[in-house]
Scaffold this motif. Structure first.
Motif, mmCIF file in Angstrom:
data_model
loop_
_atom_site.group_PDB
_atom_site.id
_atom_site.type_symbol
_atom_site.label_atom_id
_atom_site.label_comp_id
_atom_site.label_asym_id
_atom_site.label_seq_id
_atom_site.Cartn_x
_atom_site.Cartn_y
_atom_site.Cartn_z
ATOM 1 N N ASP A 1 69.785 -79.388 49.803
ATOM 2 C CA ASP A 1 69.329 -79.023 48.463
ATOM 3 C C ASP A 1 67.871 -79.432 48.260
ATOM 4 O O ASP A 1 67.064 -78.653 47.718
ATOM 5 C CB ASP A 1 70.205 -79.683 47.393
ATOM 6 C CG ASP A 1 71.596 -79.067 47.333
ATOM 7 O OD1 ASP A 1 71.766 -77.948 47.883
ATOM 8 O OD2 ASP A 1 72.501 -79.703 46.752
ATOM 9 N N ASN B 1 61.153 -73.734 48.329
ATOM 10 C CA ASN B 1 60.924 -72.695 47.328
ATOM 11 C C ASN B 1 59.789 -73.047 46.376
ATOM 12 O O ASN B 1 58.885 -72.245 46.119
ATOM 13 C CB ASN B 1 62.197 -72.433 46.538
ATOM 14 C CG ASN B 1 63.311 -71.864 47.405
ATOM 15 O OD1 ASN B 1 63.070 -71.423 48.525
ATOM 16 N ND2 ASN B 1 64.542 -71.870 46.885
ATOM 17 N N ASP B 2 59.848 -74.262 45.808
ATOM 18 C CA ASP B 2 58.931 -74.638 44.724
ATOM 19 C C ASP B 2 57.543 -75.002 45.213
ATOM 20 O O ASP B 2 56.566 -74.884 44.451
ATOM 21 C CB ASP B 2 59.512 -75.810 43.927
ATOM 22 C CG ASP B 2 60.859 -75.475 43.305
ATOM 23 O OD1 ASP B 2 61.179 -74.267 43.213
ATOM 24 O OD2 ASP B 2 61.582 -76.418 42.934
ATOM 25 N N ALA C 1 64.687 -76.919 47.652
ATOM 26 C CA ALA C 1 63.809 -77.030 46.487
ATOM 27 C C ALA C 1 62.349 -77.133 46.907
ATOM 28 O O ALA C 1 61.464 -76.471 46.347
ATOM 29 C CB ALA C 1 64.215 -78.233 45.655
ATOM 30 N N ARG C 2 62.082 -77.962 47.897
ATOM 31 C CA ARG C 2 60.691 -78.111 48.365
ATOM 32 C C ARG C 2 60.213 -76.820 49.006
ATOM 33 O O ARG C 2 59.062 -76.410 48.814
ATOM 34 C CB ARG C 2 60.597 -79.266 49.352
ATOM 35 C CG ARG C 2 59.263 -79.276 50.124
ATOM 36 C CD ARG C 2 58.499 -80.533 49.894
ATOM 37 N NE ARG C 2 57.334 -80.572 50.761
ATOM 38 C CZ ARG C 2 56.071 -80.488 50.325
ATOM 39 N NH1 ARG C 2 55.802 -80.355 49.037
ATOM 40 N NH2 ARG C 2 55.065 -80.560 51.172
#
Length: 840
Positions: free
Chosen positions: A256, A263-264, A260-261
């Motif tokens: 997870d 994508n963001d 997140a890293r």
């Protein structure tokens, strides 16, 4: 004039140094005033910056070492990789553009325009980090590359304290460290192109655990090469670089956070920097992080698939031990794990798989009967190349998973090469007695006493240590009592007493030296011993040692030391020197031919017939069985391959011969393994006839045995010695020869025997008498003579009618005259009646 905000001032400063070349020149002059204006650096930091070295050269990266065997087509087959850092360095065109764009967009968007330090980001980060009491940030790719180089250097320091200090110095969160990185990054950019720096960074970076570099990361996490990385995969890997162990995707709990890293930060940065389109971004964001974990071939345990774990371990121990690889063991091993070598070994995959399959078929990995061990080693005569090395266990160095079916102990090799302290080799050692026998000009047709006997050890010459004392009474295998045998028969049937009798005619020190000429040495590193019992194989040796020694017989008497490495190529593609086999004459070719002549009969008609492949290829060999049958051996050879098989107790003294193992007699397992393995090996390598043995060694000089009957023992020995024979003495027999004198010999008087053969003297106990000739005597005279010789009782047989016991003439006797007669035996005399007195 109104004062500009710091951000605006620094932005203008950044614009001023927009071009990389200009930035590289100006940043040194500008970074110090910029930091001084902010008040964030002490005067000592500014002074340190000015005094720091401005150049750093990337070192050779630590890369994994690969170990290869060869298949039937001589193609390399990866056995295992050995490393501290799983890294495979690749070139610019071997990396996906997605990975290059991802790291630049995320870590250093102005990478291609600054001169090593992004002044605006550095100053801003310095202000923010000071306010928040955190360390400085905004490291460019060049600065991160510098840090990775320094960390890599720290990891290679042998001393633990120095290593930790260097690591702390390279990673501590301080202005001083950041300034050092800046100065070195500026110098780096003056010497290397941007693409070279980016490539170096991608090759050196940590991606979690022991995975380093983009190529190994791509292979480990996704099972592809770096050139094949998709956008989502590349972004997921680049997402890990600023927190490798916290974002590595082989741990489910990190998925997870990595997503997140990815994508963001990574994908968002790539979109913002116009490295990808909106459609590519959206598709990648929608793609779940799906690792395909593909562990590298790590350590020698990965070679267990073809049973080559122990051979692989043998190779690593060669590297540890051989000065060709460095000045000391620690240096050699550290260099081995980080050098990125391609090591091409002598192992033949076909033979190795055959060896392991046969071993698995006949010898279980564990037994309730005993602590069972088995080893098979094949050496190529003439080259010393080790072609196969198998045993009845899985190779495993992890003590936490220790079990009866696995071990880290290599039964095939010496202790210094990962092996045990060796095993007693039994009668296989007799070949070195045979070699010394032939070296002394003796022949295979000489006759020796193979009967059980007691030897006076003081009668055994030892020019090195002096004769021993006491007696030695070896038994023959199975309690056999073959009597007098030729040396050929002694070899064929492995007659213990015959070989001890042969050793009695030799020098024990010379036997040891001859064994050493065949490369024989104890597995524990101690010197070979030369006790009388050693001729029957009490020294503890490794199977590899025995295979190499017997290969010398197949190689016309020339011994070649074992080698396992054919070639080594370093990380730069250069060939490196490797340990080479050293060859020397153990015995002359004609002696080796004579040895092979006798050893052929072991396989075709003697103690090793159960090992005979009977495939049309000539073989030589020798069996070996130790006391209590705790170790059993068969070592044999064609002209192309020499193989040693040991089956025995790893610990303990349980008899193999008297136990059934996996449905077969334990003493026969060695034969089954050798026969089945060599049958298949012969089909690949073939084999030629062994050289014809010289008749002088086979038959020797034929001499006539002189007559020694009636001589004293000393006189008989002297006469035999003068005629070219040795002598021993048997137990006294009943004979009419005077007691203590020689009644007979074996071979008998006038028979032919090889020069140097042992003639057995048979003394008389004087218990018999020679029947005298009493024919023609009167009964009274005959009876008197017989009584004087203690012969009788005497009976008389008349020619016709009654028998006259007084007077008359003896016409015959039974036994006849000249026959040996025992006192007390009945004597029958045939007599003619006395003449009747004249009448008147």
């Amino acid at each position: 004039m109104a004062q500009r905000p710091i951000g605006s001032a620094l932005g203008a400063l950044g614009g001023m140094v927009g071009l990389a070349v200009v930035a590289g020149v100006l940043v040194t002059a500008l970074v110090t005033p910029a930091l001084a204006v902010t008040g964030l650096a002490t005067s000592s930091s500014i002074g340190m910056f000015e005094n720091l070295p401005g150049y750093i050269k990337p070192d050779r990266l630590a890369e994994k070492t690969n170990i290869y065997a060869v298949d039937g087509a001589s193609n390399p087959v990866l056995l295992a990789s050995v490393f501290d850092q799983d890294r495979e360095e690749v070139g610019w065109d071997q990396i996906s553009q997605f990975a290059k764009d991802a790291v630049v967009a995320t870590e250093d968007p102005r990478f291609y325009t600054h001169g090593g330090v992004d002044l605006a980001s550095a100053a801003r980060a310095a202000i923010e980090n000071t306010v928040e009491s955190e360390g400085p940030g905004a490291s460019t790719i060049s600065m991160q590359y510098v840090r990775n180089i320094l960390v890599q250097r720290a990891t290679e320091i042998a001393d633990e304290g120095e290593r930790e200090a260097a690591f702390d110095d390279a990673t501590k969160t301080t202005i001083d460290r950041k300034l050092k990185e800046m100065k070195l990054a500026i110098g780096l950019e003056k010497e290397y192109s941007k693409d070279d720096i980016l490539l170096g960074y991608l090759n050196i970076a940590s991606f979690g655990g022991r995975v380093y570099g983009i190529q190994s990361a791509a292979k480990y996490y996704f099972g592809v090469n770096a050139s094949e990385l998709t956008l989502p995969q590349a972004a997921s890997l680049i997402a890990t670089v600023n927190e490798p162990n916290g974002l590595r995707i082989d741990l489910a709990e990190n998925l997870d956070a990595n997503t997140a890293r990815r994508n963001d930060d990574v994908l968002a940065a790539m979109l913002a920097e116009h490295r990808i389109t909106r459609a590519q971004h959206d598709e990648a964001v929608a793609t779940p992080v799906t690792p395909v974990i593909t562990p590298p071939s790590t350590g020698c345990q990965s070679a267990n698939g073809i049973g080559a774990g122990f051979f692989c371990d043998y190779v690593t121990n060669i590297v540890r031990n051989d000065p060709a690889f460095g000045t000391d063991a620690e240096t050699r091993w550290a260099d081995f794990k980080t050098g990125g070598y391609q090591i091409y070994t002598s192992l033949d995959v076909d033979l190795q798989q055959n060896a392991q399959n046969v071993m698995n078929e006949y010898v279980p990995m564990a037994s309730e009967v005993l602590d069972l061990g088995a080893s098979l080693v094949t050496v190529q005569p003439g080259t010393g190349r080790v072609l196969a090395m198998a045993q009845n266990k899985y190779f495993n160095q992890d003590p936490e998973v220790a079990a009866p079916d696995n071990t880290a102990l290599n039964y095939s090799t010496d202790f210094d090469h990962g092996g045990s302290t060796g095993f007693q080799v039994g009668s296989t050692y007799k070949m070195f007695v045979l070699a010394e026998w032939l070296r002394n000009g003796r022949s295979l047709s000489e006759v020796v006493n193979g009967s059980p006997q007691r030897f006076n050890q003081a009668s055994f010459a030892d020019s090195c240590n002096g004769a021993a004392s006491g007696s030695y009474a070896p038994s023959n295998d199975g309690g056999a009592n073959p009597g007098r045998v030729t040396v050929t028969t002694a070899v064929q049937d492995s007659v213990n007493n015959a070989f001890v009798a042969m050793a009695q005619k030799l020098d024990q020190c010379a036997i040891r030296k001859t064994a050493e000429a065949f490369g024989v040495h104890r597995a524990d590193g101690s010197p070979l011993t030369e006790y009388v019992a050693d001729v029957l194989g009490t020294n503890e040796l490794a199977p590899l040692t025995m295979a190499a020694a017997f290969a010398a017989i197949a190689n016309n008497g020339t011994y070649c030391s074992p080698v396992a490495i054919d070639r080594i190529v370093d990380a730069g593609g250069e060939e490196l020197p490797v340990p080479v086999s050293t060859c020397s004459e153990a015995v002359a070719p004609e002696i080796a031919a004579a040895m092979a002549y006798a050893m052929t009969r072991v396989v075709t008609a003697g103690s090793g017939t159960l090992s005979d492949p009977d495939d049309g290829i000539p073989h030589i060999g020798k069996t070996g069985t130790t006391d209590l049958e705790k170790d059993t051996w068969f070592v044999g050879s064609s002209t192309k391959l020499t193989t040693a098989v040991w089956v025995g107790n790893v610990q303990g003294t349980v008899s193999l011969r008297h136990n059934t193992i996996a449905g077969r007699n334990g003493g026969d397992l060695r034969h089954h393994v050798w026969r089945e393995y060599m049958t298949i090996a012969d089909s690949k390598y073939g084999g030629d006839a062994f050289p014809e043995a010289d008749a002088a060694f086979v038959r020797g000089s034929q001499l006539r045995v002189p007559d020694v009957t009636g001589l004293t023992e000393d006189d008989a020995r002297q006469r035999l010695s003068a005629s070219g024979f040795d002598a021993d003495v048997a137990a006294a027999i009943d004979s009419s020869v005077p007691g203590g004198r020689i009644a007979a010999s074996t071979p008998a008087t006038g028979e032919s025997a090889s020069a140097g053969s042992t003639v057995t003297l048979v003394p008389s106990n004087g218990a018999l008498r020679v029947m005298p000739d009493v024919v023609g005597q009167t009964t009274a005279a005959a009876t008197s003579e017989l009584a004087a010789l203690q012969l009788g009782p005497v009976t008389f047989v008349g020619v016709s009618g009654g028998v006259e016991t007084r007077g008359g003439t003896v016409l015959g006797s039974s036994p006849a005259a000249g026959v040996d007669v025992r006192p007390g035996d009945r004597i029958a005399l045939t007599v003619a009646p006395a003449a009747a007195p004249a009448g008147g």
